[in-house]
Design a protein around this motif. Structure first.
Motif: not given
Length: 202
Positions: A86-89, A155-161, A184-190, A193-197
């Motif tokens: 989380t901290s590195n992201l 792809t979704a993560m990189s474009w969101a950021i 941005v982290m709130t959106v990505v981290m929600n 974990p579910r999509t990437a398992q």
């Protein structure tokens, strides 16, 4: 394709830096459209043959200039051995915001935007994708198949950021980059974990 920072002959590195510096100065002075390979070579005090030994044209130089500057900034913030936490992201997100605030359209002439923007966006997004993909592929799944392919998630993560950083850099910047990174982290981290398992540590 995303590039990697490699150890190169010091003379080659010096020539590339001369070309980068000449290119950057000329873009600020005359604009990207107005400069030629000859202009860049003369400012860098090299001949055209030397230029073409390093780059196919000024578009290839621009692409390398963007990628190498982004890579260097990421390397200064995150070690090569860094992994997905989380901290590195969050640090990576802030780094993207930093990069855009430093280089995006710096000295860019208004009539250059149509040419430069797509090249800039493609280069940074691909470099960001590369970092995220290398992180995520090393994280073991928590059980069961991924809900979506890893490539789609990254792809979704990189474009969101990247998209959030572009919007922030072109706006009033009323919110600090650190606060934007948290949003941005709130959106990505929600969703991650579910999509990437995967289970991401702090």
């Amino acid at each position: 394709m995303a590039t990697e920072v490699k150890h190169v002959d010091p003379r080659v590195k010096r020539t590339r830096q001369l070309l980068f510096q000449a290119f950057f100065e000329l873009v600020k002075e005359k604009g990207f459209r107005a400069i030629s390979v000859q202009d860049i070579a003369e400012r860098a005090t090299v001949n055209r043959a030397t230029f073409y030994a390093h780059f196919e044209d000024k578009y290839a130089l621009l692409d390398s200039f963007i990628r190498e500057n982004f890579q260097q900034l990421v390397a200064s913030k995150l070690p090569d051995s860094s992994s997905l936490t989380t901290s590195n992201l969050e640090l990576l997100v802030v780094t993207v915001f930093d990069f855009l605030s430093q280089i995006h359209h710096e000295g860019c002439k208004p009539n250059d935007k149509q040419q430069i923007d797509p090249l800039f966006e493609e280069a940074v997004q691909q470099e960001l994708y590369s970092v995220l993909f290398n992180w995520l592929k090393r994280v073991p799944t928590t059980g069961g198949p991924r809900r979506v392919p890893l490539e789609t998630t990254v792809t979704a993560m990189s474009w969101a950021i990247f998209g959030s950083a572009v919007r922030w850099s072109q706006g009033t910047r009323a919110v600090s980059k650190e606060e934007m990174a948290k949003q941005v982290m709130t959106v990505v981290m929600n969703g991650l974990p579910r999509t990437a398992q995967v289970q991401i540590s702090e």
